[in-house]
Design a protein around this motif. Structure first.
Motif, PDB file in Angstrom:
ATOM      1  N   ILE A  29       0.838  -1.209   0.000  1.00 11.11           N
ATOM      2  CA  ILE A  29       0.000   0.000   0.000  1.00 11.11           C
ATOM      3  C   ILE A  29       0.869   1.255   0.000  1.00 11.11           C
ATOM      4  CG2 ILE A  29      -1.655   1.339   1.378  1.00 11.11           C
ATOM      5  CD1 ILE A  29      -2.687  -1.444   2.411  1.00 11.11           C
ATOM      6  N   THR A  36      -5.007   5.857  -3.867  1.00 11.95           N
ATOM      7  CA  THR A  36      -5.426   5.359  -2.556  1.00 11.95           C
ATOM      8  C   THR A  36      -6.926   5.129  -2.486  1.00 11.95           C
ATOM      9  OG1 THR A  36      -3.600   6.559  -1.510  1.00 11.95           O
ATOM     10  CG2 THR A  36      -5.388   5.841  -0.077  1.00 11.95           C
ATOM     11  N   VAL A  41      -7.192  -0.779  -3.641  1.00 14.03           N
ATOM     12  CA  VAL A  41      -6.335  -0.284  -2.558  1.00 14.03           C
ATOM     13  C   VAL A  41      -7.126  -0.173  -1.255  1.00 14.03           C
ATOM     14  CG1 VAL A  41      -4.929   1.650  -1.736  1.00 14.03           C
ATOM     15  CG2 VAL A  41      -4.777   0.931  -4.124  1.00 14.03           C
TER      16      VAL A  41
END
Length: 340
Positions: A29, A36, A41
């Motif tokens: 990540i 994001t 994610v």
């Protein structure tokens, strides 16, 4: 080997396995190029948070940390688990599907808990920042106070920037040494300690950012109100803090009045009520570990949660039907096994 020793060994293996899996997700990540707020994610973030929360629970069950110990008394391999609140705080800030106010409040608790633990163990001597009171945040300051504050803040940022650069350079060197299969204990210990110091600086920066964001969110809420007042809100975020007993619960709760800190027994009972853990047996730690290992389908849980948050009609209907079924079919009614 006694049963207790076997269970302890199993706990250590399970904790390390869960923590390592979560760290792989965390590194992916942190170093990934994908946005994001993208669904993949966000699913990875929630999965990593879930694993770190399980690791936190296992650390509590093991009684690994005590305020009566010093850093030198901790076994080298346990030092990495002091990072758990900082890692959870970092991931929490990346959540996009939750109330931003809840997100920063929970992250703030994690970072301050991490700093306090590091201070208690002598990793750092920094003062843990206190949450700004609303009245203080809006109190007008004179020019001298403003200038003094700006100078102190600027000096602190410069010093912390220099320290962070030195720590990152040191970490890069230690990381190479850690990749060796014959790495010695002193190198491991220096690596974990340096990593903790690096996250201390990151936590201070994040807390400062949170304090700057908080009044903005309050202003927006005051003037805009709820964007969708009729939409069912997602469950409020709640941090999972390492705690061993009721005494520690009182101590940590006193520091964070709004934090619903749970003792190990309360945490376990809650998971039983939620259907995530089996009913209480003779060996809670071992049973908990088996459940944690078996409960690997995090992605499916995240998917269902996202469907609820997006008001998916099929998922909402499925959950309503399940609730009605549970009301009409209480747990255990159909289980006649071993019953006289």
């Amino acid at each position: 080997m006694s049963q207790d020793d076997a269970n302890s060994s199993t706990a250590e293996v399970s904790l390390k396995q869960i923590f390592d899996e979560a760290m792989k997700l965390y590194d992916k990540i942190e170093n990934g190029n994908e946005a994001t707020n993208s669904d993949p994610v966000q699913m990875s973030i929630k999965s990593a948070i879930s694993k770190f929360e399980k690791a936190t629970n296992l650390v509590s069950l093991s009684g690994m940390f005590s305020k009566n110990e010093t850093l030198e008394e901790l076994p080298t391999e346990t030092l990495q688990y002091l990072l758990l609140p900082a890692l959870l705080g970092t991931l929490t800030l990346k959540l996009c599907s939750k109330s931003r106010k809840d997100v920063i409040n929970v992250a703030d608790i994690y970072f301050k808990d991490f700093l306090q633990r590091c201070k208690d163990y002598g990793v750092t001597d920094v003062e843990v920042p206190q949450t700004t009171n609303n009245e203080n945040s809006i109190r007008p300051r004179n020019e001298q106070e403003k200038i003094a504050s700006m100078v102190q803040t600027r000096e602190a940022k410069i010093n912390r920037y220099k320290e962070m650069k030195e720590l990152k350079d040191k970490l890069a060197t230690l990381s190479k040494a850690m990749s060796s299969p014959n790495v010695d204990d002193d190198t491991k210990r220096e690596y974990f300690t340096t990593l903790l110091l690096n996250y201390v600086n990151q936590a201070l920066d994040e807390i400062n950012s949170i304090e700057q964001e908080r009044p903005i969110l309050e202003y927006m809420a005051k003037h805009a109100g709820e964007a969708k007042p009729n939409k069912a809100r997602a469950p409020t975020l709640k941090p999972v803090i390492i705690t061993r007993d009721a005494v520690q619960k009182a101590v940590f709760g006193a520091g964070y009045p709004s934090l619903p800190t749970l003792t190990i027994e309360e945490f376990y009972d809650k998971r039983v009520r939620d259907g995530l853990f089996p009913s209480a047996g003779t060996n809670i730690p071992h049973t908990t570990i088996q459940t944690a290992e078996a409960n690997a389908d995090d992605a499916e849980e995240v998917r269902k949660e996202q469907l609820v948050e997006n008001d998916d009609s099929e998922e909402l209907a499925r959950q309503r039907n399940m609730d009605e079924y549970k009301d009409d079919h209480r747990r255990g009614w159909g289980n006649r096994y071993n019953r006289s």
